[in-house]
Scaffold this motif. Structure first.
Motif, short mmCIF file in Angstrom:
data_model
loop_
_atom_site.label_atom_id
_atom_site.label_comp_id
_atom_site.label_asym_id
_atom_site.label_seq_id
_atom_site.Cartn_x
_atom_site.Cartn_y
_atom_site.Cartn_z
N ALA A 1 116.84 85.72 26.58
CA ALA A 1 115.87 85.85 27.69
C ALA A 1 116.61 85.68 29.01
O ALA A 1 116.34 86.39 29.99
N GLY A 2 117.58 84.76 29.03
CA GLY A 2 118.36 84.52 30.24
C GLY A 2 119.15 85.75 30.67
O GLY A 2 119.26 86.06 31.86
N LEU A 3 119.68 86.51 29.69
CA LEU A 3 120.42 87.73 30.03
C LEU A 3 119.50 88.73 30.73
O LEU A 3 119.91 89.43 31.66
N ILE A 4 118.26 88.77 30.27
CA ILE A 4 117.29 89.68 30.91
C ILE A 4 116.92 89.14 32.30
O ILE A 4 116.79 89.89 33.26
N GLY A 5 116.82 87.81 32.39
CA GLY A 5 116.52 87.17 33.67
C GLY A 5 117.56 87.46 34.73
O GLY A 5 117.26 87.60 35.90
N ARG A 6 118.82 87.56 34.28
CA ARG A 6 119.89 87.84 35.26
C ARG A 6 119.62 89.16 36.00
O ARG A 6 119.71 89.23 37.22
N TYR A 7 119.26 90.20 35.22
CA TYR A 7 118.97 91.48 35.86
C TYR A 7 117.84 91.31 36.87
O TYR A 7 117.90 91.82 37.98
N ALA A 8 116.79 90.60 36.44
CA ALA A 8 115.61 90.45 37.30
C ALA A 8 115.97 89.72 38.59
O ALA A 8 115.66 90.18 39.69
N ILE A 9 116.68 88.60 38.46
CA ILE A 9 116.96 87.79 39.65
C ILE A 9 117.95 88.49 40.58
O ILE A 9 117.76 88.54 41.79
N GLU A 10 119.00 89.06 40.00
CA GLU A 10 119.98 89.71 40.88
C GLU A 10 119.34 90.88 41.63
O GLU A 10 119.59 91.08 42.80
#
Ligand code: F6R
Length: 609
Positions: free
Chosen positions: A307-316
């Motif tokens: 989930a964190g890997l997906i979060g990275r895309y979202a936040i960046e």
């Protein structure tokens, strides 16, 4: 992971405690036991193995009493055995305790107790010293004796204790191990996890470190580390008892997969105000602090890491701050570059994963602000964090995480929208459009679920294969990792996920007609690149199942099977594409007659490093 349940009230404690222990079974354990105060003495029954063994041991024996404690043990000190199971008694059999955690100085305490108090130990556990210590200090006041005991114990612990000569009072204490107080009607509870209490109450107090609680059937007194009476935050959990039942489903995992549209809706609804603006009452980070962050770390384990890997895309994309994502077990051993300008986001369903907790402590020690995204209210990760976002997925019982994962992704999107709006890195139009697309997701997940019989058919055809690869690019590659993990953990198939562009750098050598390749091709920008990767594996005669958006119908010519998901923003596809992967893992495991809800060698909460 060990579990604690304690009850004081007017009903038969035995039945309530055993029911509570059953609800903690999902956390994994190797023995179980209860202690009931009965007519001036304490009756202890404990048995290695499943709770059913304990119930068989008790059989029709009448164990009457309105106060008691129970425990599910995951052996650390001393093998799983009847004797080593909790509860433990003091020398005079007049005090019983249950303990989660570890007594680090138990060897030295054992020696002291033998020498000064002439006690003889019956078990190989560290926990027995707690019973012996309380017994040695007991002079009619259980709380005093417990406090004296914990003043010389080193380690982490949640302890609950009862005394034979006091059928009205249960005393408990916590330090670095979770313990909550359940508020009943004419009764009160302690438990290590709210799931144990779901049938009896919805209201709990979250104890803080070094708190002691004294419970009677109609009073709750909480003392802080200075023994001063305090009031702790009352939390209304809002989980129904049904949420923790199978509700007619064969497995919790399937029930939890099917709950995903509802929990996504709930997770969004809880944060969206009437004007469609995201509000995070839980986050206290101000604009200046947010602007001061020059780096974000997302740290988690297993599914939460994905989930964190997906979060990275979202936040960046939304916040324009560089994000690093790390597995918690690696993070602290690489001397990470963390300081006061770092926002550290921990993700955890259980909130008890010890690697994640250790990573939080490392980051905290270096001055980072800790924000956590967790599902279990009052868990240890919540306590260690400056800000907590609850995923509101409800109880997740199956060991394989599904609905928690999907709500973690939703929370990460909402967090990135929230932060992006605050710092001004996204336009109002983009913000509104994104939210409107997110609101459509529950219905779209429902559409994917409606086609589950198709996936069941594929699983029936392919379940005996032993080699499965998941390939994808961009966000799809993160979802591939999750799909692969789901398959291996519940079906024990050797599966492997790889960024599709990496195939030609070695892994393609493994492609042959026995290989299944599950290809995710949901990202518009990367679609053609994925088509080439699919051709590459197809020409090595692998069996290809492609998952793509509805509009990409032409891809079916290059795949053996194609699963379509509804069209949506590229950023939101993981909420849809993971669902067929969860279903595929489930149906394959079912065909292979695996223990789906409790796969071998795995526990729901991983509290060891
Ligand atoms: C896989 C799974 C595990 C957990 C991991 C972290 O289905 O459940 O990989 O995701 O052990 O657990 P939490 O999220 O509780 O920290």
């Amino acid at each position: 992971m060990c579990g604690i349940v304690g009850y004081v009230g007017t009903e038969e404690a035995k039945d309530i405690i055993i029911d509570g222990l059953r609800r903690l079974e999902y956390r994994g354990y190797d023995s179980a036991g209860i202690a009931i105060v009965n007519d001036g003495s304490i009756i202890v029954r404990k048995h290695v193995g499943e709770i059913i063994n304990l119930e068989k041991l008790i059989g029709n024996e009448k164990i009457s009493g309105n106060i008691g404690i129970g425990h599910t043990r995951w052996a650390t000190h001393g093998a799983p055995s009847d004797l080593n199971s909790h509860p433990h008694l003091n020398e005079a059999n007049s005090i019983a305790i249950v303990h989660n955690g570890i007594v680090e100085n138990y060897i030295e305490l054992k020696a002291m107790l033998k020498e000064k108090h002439n006690v003889s130990f019956k078990t190989e556990t560290d926990s027995e010293v707690i019973a012996m210590l309380i017994g040695a200090y007991y002079e009619g006041d259980l709380k005093e004796a417990l406090l004296k005991a914990v003043s010389i114990i080193r380690g982490a612990y949640a302890i609950a204790a009862v005394a034979a000569d006091n059928p009205n009072e249960l005393v408990a204490h916590r330090k670095d191990a979770p313990l909550i107080v359940g508020i009943g009607k004419g009764c009160n509870f302690v438990a290590s996890d709210f799931s144990a209490l779901v049938k009896h109450t919805d209201d709990v107090y979250l104890l803080e470190n070094d708190d002691t609680v004294i419970l009677t059937r109609d009073s709750i007194k909480i003392l802080d580390a200075n023994e001063k009476q305090v009031q702790r935050t009352l939390m209304h959990i809002g989980w129904s008892a049904e949420a923790a039942e199978k509700g007619g489903h064969e497995h919790f995992m399937m029930k939890e997969i099917l709950e995903q549209p509802a929990v996504v809706k709930e997770t969004i609804k809880r944060r969206l105000n009437e004007d469609g603006i995201i509000e995070f009452d839980e986050i206290k980070i101000g604009l200046n602090e947010l602007k001061s962050f020059d780096k974000i770390y997302i740290v988690a384990c297993g599914t939460a890491y994905h989930a964190g890997l997906i979060g990275r895309y979202a936040i960046e994309n939304m916040v324009k701050i560089p994000v690093e994502v790390d597995v918690a077990s690696e993070f602290r051993y690489r001397n990470p570059l963390v300081d006061e300008k770092t926002l550290f986001i921990a993700i955890s369903q259980s909130g008890e994963t010890s690697d994640t907790l250790a990573a939080i402590k490392e980051a905290k020690g270096k001055g980072a602000r800790i924000l956590s995204i967790i599902n279990v209210v009052g868990s240890s990760v919540a306590r260690e964090s400056d800000d907590v976002i609850y995923t509101w997925a409800g109880p997740e019982i199956a060991v394989a995480s599904t609905k928690a994962f999907i709500t973690q992704i939703v929370c990460l999107h909402m967090l990135s929208l929230y932060m992006g709006r605050l710092v001004g890195t996204i336009s109002n139009r983009h913000y509104e459009e994104f939210i409107s697309e997110m609101l459509k997701m529950p219905e779209k997940i429902d559409e994917v679920l409606a086609n589950r019989s198709e996936i069941e058919e594929y699983a029936k055809d392919l379940y005996s294969r032993e080699k499965v690869f998941y390939i994808g690019r961009g966000l799809d590659s993160a979802v591939c990792l999750e799909g692969s993990l789901k398959l291996k953990e519940i079906s024990y198939i050797n599966s492997f996920a790889i960024a599709a562009g990496e195939l030609k750098h070695g892994t393609i050598a493994l492609m042959d007609p026995d290989t299944i390749v599950i290809a995710l091709a949901t990202q518009d920008k990367l679609y053609e690149k994925m088509l080439s990767n699919i051709q590459e594996v197809k020409s090595r005669r692998a069996h290809v199942i492609t998952i793509t958006k509805d509009k990409n119908r032409s891809i079916s010519d290059s795949s053996d099977e194609t699963i379509y998901i509804p069209d949506c923003l590229d950023e939101l596809t993981p909420l849809l594409s993971v669902v067929p992967l969860q279903l595929f893992a489930y149906y394959v495991a079912k065909e292979r007659e695996c223990n789906i809800d409790k796969p071998k060698n795995l526990a729901k909460s991983v509290t060891v490093e």
